[in-house]
Design a protein around this motif. Structure first.
Motif, PDB file in Angstrom:
ATOM      1  N   ASN A 201       7.241  -6.511  11.348  1.00  0.00           N
ATOM      2  CA  ASN A 201       6.584  -5.723  12.380  1.00  0.00           C
ATOM      3  C   ASN A 201       6.644  -4.260  11.964  1.00  0.00           C
ATOM      4  O   ASN A 201       7.689  -3.626  12.021  1.00  0.00           O
ATOM      5  N   LEU A 202       5.505  -3.728  11.525  1.00  0.00           N
ATOM      6  CA  LEU A 202       5.405  -2.333  11.090  1.00  0.00           C
ATOM      7  C   LEU A 202       4.512  -1.531  12.028  1.00  0.00           C
ATOM      8  O   LEU A 202       3.945  -0.503  11.638  1.00  0.00           O
ATOM      9  N   ARG A 203       4.405  -1.975  13.280  1.00  0.00           N
ATOM     10  CA  ARG A 203       3.555  -1.277  14.248  1.00  0.00           C
ATOM     11  C   ARG A 203       3.999   0.186  14.384  1.00  0.00           C
ATOM     12  O   ARG A 203       5.143   0.477  14.666  1.00  0.00           O
ATOM     13  N   GLY A 204       3.043   1.100  14.182  1.00  0.00           N
ATOM     14  CA  GLY A 204       3.339   2.514  14.366  1.00  0.00           C
ATOM     15  C   GLY A 204       4.329   3.090  13.381  1.00  0.00           C
ATOM     16  O   GLY A 204       4.820   4.207  13.573  1.00  0.00           O
ATOM     17  N   ALA A 205       4.647   2.376  12.315  1.00  0.00           N
ATOM     18  CA  ALA A 205       5.617   2.866  11.328  1.00  0.00           C
ATOM     19  C   ALA A 205       5.031   4.048  10.553  1.00  0.00           C
ATOM     20  O   ALA A 205       3.825   4.133  10.322  1.00  0.00           O
ATOM     21  N   TYR A 206       5.900   4.968  10.163  1.00  0.00           N
ATOM     22  CA  TYR A 206       5.501   6.131   9.378  1.00  0.00           C
ATOM     23  C   TYR A 206       5.696   5.799   7.893  1.00  0.00           C
ATOM     24  O   TYR A 206       6.802   5.855   7.367  1.00  0.00           O
ATOM     25  N   LEU A 207       4.589   5.442   7.239  1.00  0.00           N
ATOM     26  CA  LEU A 207       4.617   5.063   5.834  1.00  0.00           C
ATOM     27  C   LEU A 207       4.032   6.164   4.958  1.00  0.00           C
ATOM     28  O   LEU A 207       3.607   5.916   3.832  1.00  0.00           O
ATOM     29  N   ILE A 208       4.035   7.384   5.468  1.00  0.00           N
ATOM     30  CA  ILE A 208       3.454   8.517   4.747  1.00  0.00           C
ATOM     31  C   ILE A 208       4.167   8.700   3.401  1.00  0.00           C
ATOM     32  O   ILE A 208       5.380   8.865   3.341  1.00  0.00           O
ATOM     33  N   GLY A 209       3.392   8.639   2.329  1.00  0.00           N
ATOM     34  CA  GLY A 209       3.952   8.836   0.997  1.00  0.00           C
ATOM     35  C   GLY A 209       4.872   7.725   0.516  1.00  0.00           C
ATOM     36  O   GLY A 209       5.536   7.871  -0.521  1.00  0.00           O
ATOM     37  N   ALA A 210       4.929   6.607   1.235  1.00  0.00           N
ATOM     38  CA  ALA A 210       5.805   5.502   0.825  1.00  0.00           C
ATOM     39  C   ALA A 210       5.291   4.859  -0.462  1.00  0.00           C
ATOM     40  O   ALA A 210       4.087   4.805  -0.709  1.00  0.00           O
ATOM     41  N   ASP A 211       6.214   4.386  -1.276  1.00  0.00           N
ATOM     42  CA  ASP A 211       5.854   3.709  -2.522  1.00  0.00           C
ATOM     43  C   ASP A 211       5.830   2.210  -2.262  1.00  0.00           C
ATOM     44  O   ASP A 211       6.853   1.535  -2.257  1.00  0.00           O
ATOM     45  N   LEU A 212       4.629   1.693  -2.030  1.00  0.00           N
ATOM     46  CA  LEU A 212       4.442   0.285  -1.702  1.00  0.00           C
ATOM     47  C   LEU A 212       3.774  -0.484  -2.841  1.00  0.00           C
ATOM     48  O   LEU A 212       3.162  -1.534  -2.612  1.00  0.00           O
ATOM     49  N   ARG A 213       3.917   0.027  -4.048  1.00  0.00           N
ATOM     50  CA  ARG A 213       3.300  -0.665  -5.178  1.00  0.00           C
ATOM     51  C   ARG A 213       3.799  -2.112  -5.273  1.00  0.00           C
ATOM     52  O   ARG A 213       4.993  -2.373  -5.185  1.00  0.00           O
ATOM     53  N   ARG A 214       2.839  -3.015  -5.348  1.00  0.00           N
ATOM     54  CA  ARG A 214       3.094  -4.453  -5.513  1.00  0.00           C
ATOM     55  C   ARG A 214       3.861  -5.068  -4.336  1.00  0.00           C
ATOM     56  O   ARG A 214       4.373  -6.191  -4.434  1.00  0.00           O
ATOM     57  N   ALA A 215       3.944  -4.365  -3.232  1.00  0.00           N
ATOM     58  CA  ALA A 215       4.606  -4.918  -2.038  1.00  0.00           C
ATOM     59  C   ALA A 215       3.733  -6.015  -1.432  1.00  0.00           C
ATOM     60  O   ALA A 215       2.502  -5.990  -1.542  1.00  0.00           O
ATOM     61  N   ASP A 216       4.371  -6.967  -0.789  1.00  0.00           N
ATOM     62  CA  ASP A 216       3.674  -8.091  -0.158  1.00  0.00           C
ATOM     63  C   ASP A 216       3.674  -7.881   1.350  1.00  0.00           C
ATOM     64  O   ASP A 216       4.710  -7.971   2.006  1.00  0.00           O
ATOM     65  N   LEU A 217       2.500  -7.567   1.924  1.00  0.00           N
ATOM     66  CA  LEU A 217       2.390  -7.302   3.349  1.00  0.00           C
ATOM     67  C   LEU A 217       1.598  -8.385   4.083  1.00  0.00           C
ATOM     68  O   LEU A 217       1.052  -8.149   5.158  1.00  0.00           O
ATOM     69  N   ARG A 218       1.567  -9.562   3.535  1.00  0.00           N
ATOM     70  CA  ARG A 218       0.860 -10.642   4.224  1.00  0.00           C
ATOM     71  C   ARG A 218       1.499 -10.904   5.574  1.00  0.00           C
ATOM     72  O   ARG A 218       2.722 -10.975   5.703  1.00  0.00           O
ATOM     73  N   ALA A 219       0.660 -11.047   6.591  1.00  0.00           N
ATOM     74  CA  ALA A 219       1.090 -11.330   7.964  1.00  0.00           C
ATOM     75  C   ALA A 219       1.951 -10.214   8.567  1.00  0.00           C
ATOM     76  O   ALA A 219       2.541 -10.392   9.623  1.00  0.00           O
ATOM     77  N   ALA A 220       2.020  -9.055   7.913  1.00  0.00           N
ATOM     78  CA  ALA A 220       2.741  -7.919   8.488  1.00  0.00           C
ATOM     79  C   ALA A 220       1.833  -7.234   9.501  1.00  0.00           C
ATOM     80  O   ALA A 220       0.650  -7.009   9.238  1.00  0.00           O
ATOM     81  N   ASP A 221       2.367  -6.899  10.666  1.00  0.00           N
ATOM     82  CA  ASP A 221       1.602  -6.218  11.706  1.00  0.00           C
ATOM     83  C   ASP A 221       1.637  -4.724  11.419  1.00  0.00           C
ATOM     84  O   ASP A 221       2.683  -4.086  11.540  1.00  0.00           O
ATOM     85  N   VAL A 222       0.493  -4.155  11.036  1.00  0.00           N
ATOM     86  CA  VAL A 222       0.443  -2.738  10.660  1.00  0.00           C
ATOM     87  C   VAL A 222      -0.406  -1.920  11.630  1.00  0.00           C
ATOM     88  O   VAL A 222      -0.848  -0.823  11.303  1.00  0.00           O
ATOM     89  N   ILE A 223      -0.606  -2.403  12.829  1.00  0.00           N
ATOM     90  CA  ILE A 223      -1.422  -1.668  13.781  1.00  0.00           C
ATOM     91  C   ILE A 223      -0.786  -0.293  14.047  1.00  0.00           C
ATOM     92  O   ILE A 223       0.396  -0.177  14.336  1.00  0.00           O
ATOM     93  N   GLY A 224      -1.580   0.739  13.864  1.00  0.00           N
ATOM     94  CA  GLY A 224      -1.105   2.093  14.118  1.00  0.00           C
ATOM     95  C   GLY A 224      -0.184   2.663  13.062  1.00  0.00           C
ATOM     96  O   GLY A 224       0.284   3.804  13.185  1.00  0.00           O
ATOM     97  N   ALA A 225       0.108   1.934  11.989  1.00  0.00           N
ATOM     98  CA  ALA A 225       0.989   2.443  10.929  1.00  0.00           C
ATOM     99  C   ALA A 225       0.271   3.557  10.168  1.00  0.00           C
ATOM    100  O   ALA A 225      -0.929   3.484   9.920  1.00  0.00           O
ATOM    101  N   ASP A 226       1.017   4.593   9.804  1.00  0.00           N
ATOM    102  CA  ASP A 226       0.448   5.748   9.124  1.00  0.00           C
ATOM    103  C   ASP A 226       0.601   5.597   7.617  1.00  0.00           C
ATOM    104  O   ASP A 226       1.710   5.696   7.080  1.00  0.00           O
ATOM    105  N   PHE A 227      -0.509   5.336   6.935  1.00  0.00           N
ATOM    106  CA  PHE A 227      -0.506   5.085   5.494  1.00  0.00           C
ATOM    107  C   PHE A 227      -0.921   6.313   4.682  1.00  0.00           C
ATOM    108  O   PHE A 227      -1.222   6.196   3.497  1.00  0.00           O
ATOM    109  N   ARG A 228      -0.929   7.486   5.270  1.00  0.00           N
ATOM    110  CA  ARG A 228      -1.384   8.662   4.536  1.00  0.00           C
ATOM    111  C   ARG A 228      -0.565   8.884   3.258  1.00  0.00           C
ATOM    112  O   ARG A 228       0.646   9.008   3.307  1.00  0.00           O
ATOM    113  N   GLY A 229      -1.266   8.894   2.152  1.00  0.00           N
ATOM    114  CA  GLY A 229      -0.608   9.131   0.876  1.00  0.00           C
ATOM    115  C   GLY A 229       0.267   8.002   0.380  1.00  0.00           C
ATOM    116  O   GLY A 229       0.926   8.129  -0.656  1.00  0.00           O
TER     117      GLY A 229
END
Length: 269
Positions: A201-229
């Motif tokens: 559950n990543l709802r509303g999570a602050y992922l600004i500048g996060a390093d998600l290379r090759r991460a597996d986000l299948r079925a992850a709830d990302v509604i409202g998550a901030d992916f800037r950068g």
């Protein structure tokens, strides 16, 4: 009322009176080279409602414009609510048109989420509720300008969100193992290379500048998550729940990043 197709929930700038370039305010920042008040045309807007620097927005300091997504609200308000009469041709309509635009944008965003929710096999048990809410939301978006301005869009969003939460639980429950609840978590700049985030559950999570290379986000709830950068090169986003074009546009990906079929790979990747 005819329920909009998924394609109608994406921006069609050719049939919009550049509402995002006029109605919305923005502040000088890494995303915008200048300050602009809401209701004031951007200095780059041409007489034909096109952007004078569209081909070089990022190079000119307007990266924020390349990220924004109205979910089709621009053409809906321009051609539907106001019948094709622009704020330039009918200046008296401008204040109300600019007030209506963000309301319809919110309603269309809800329609996007509801359309996804009712397309999932895991939501079969609440399909009727999702369909009913989708139709009700579409009817609200079809309302008159006066009705839209008076709408308590926040109250309606709460009702929609209750169903989206049920959808999230049903989908994430199919993922084996115990999954962390990172709702609203501060993950700015987090090192998540190759992380197994399935069903998180990543709802509303602050992922600004996060390093998600090759991460597996299948079925992850990302509604409202901030992916800037956020660096999503090679990440598995094809099965992410409630991912939008707006979020994808704000991230940094590559040809190896997998995306849901309804989303378009950004040109700047």
């Amino acid at each position: 009322m005819t329920a909009p197709e998924t394609g109608e929930l994406s921006a069609d700038c050719a049939h919009c009176f550049a509402l995002c370039c006029v109605a919305l305010p923005f502040a000088r920042s890494a995303d915008f080279a200048i300050d602009k008040d809401g209701g004031t045309p951007c200095r780059n807007l041409l007489d034909d409602f096109r952007c004078g620097i569209h081909a070089g927005l990022r190079e000119s300091g307007f990266a924020g414009c390349t990220v924004y997504e109205c979910f089709g609200a621009g053409q809906k308000v321009s051609q539907g609510t106001f019948g094709g009469r622009s704020w330039r041709a009918a200046p008296d309509t401008a204040p109300q048109m600019f007030d209506v635009f963000p309301v319809v944008r919110q309603l269309h965003e809800m329609l996007w989420y509801l359309a996804e929710a009712r397309s999932l096999s895991q939501t079969r048990s609440i399909h009727g509720d999702l369909t009913g809410m989708y139709r009700e939301t579409a009817e609200l978006a079809d309302g008159s300008a006066d009705d839209l301005v008076a709408l308590d869009v926040g109250a309606h969003r709460e009702r929609v969100n209750a169903l989206l939460l049920q959808t999230s639980e049903l989908v994430r429950a199919t993922v084996a193992g115990r999954r962390k609840d990172r709702r609203g978590a501060d993950l700015m700049g987090a090192k998540l290379v190759g992380a197994d985030l399935k069903g998180t559950n990543l709802r509303g999570a602050y992922l600004i500048g996060a390093d998600l290379r090759r991460a597996d986000l299948r079925a992850a709830d990302v509604i409202g998550a901030d992916f800037r950068g956020a660096d999503v090169r090679g990440a598995g986003l094809a099965g992410a729940l409630f991912l939008t074009q707006f979020q994808i546009n704000a991230a940094k990906g590559d040809a190896a990043t997998t995306l849901p079929s309804a989303l378009t790979r950004p040109a700047h990747w």
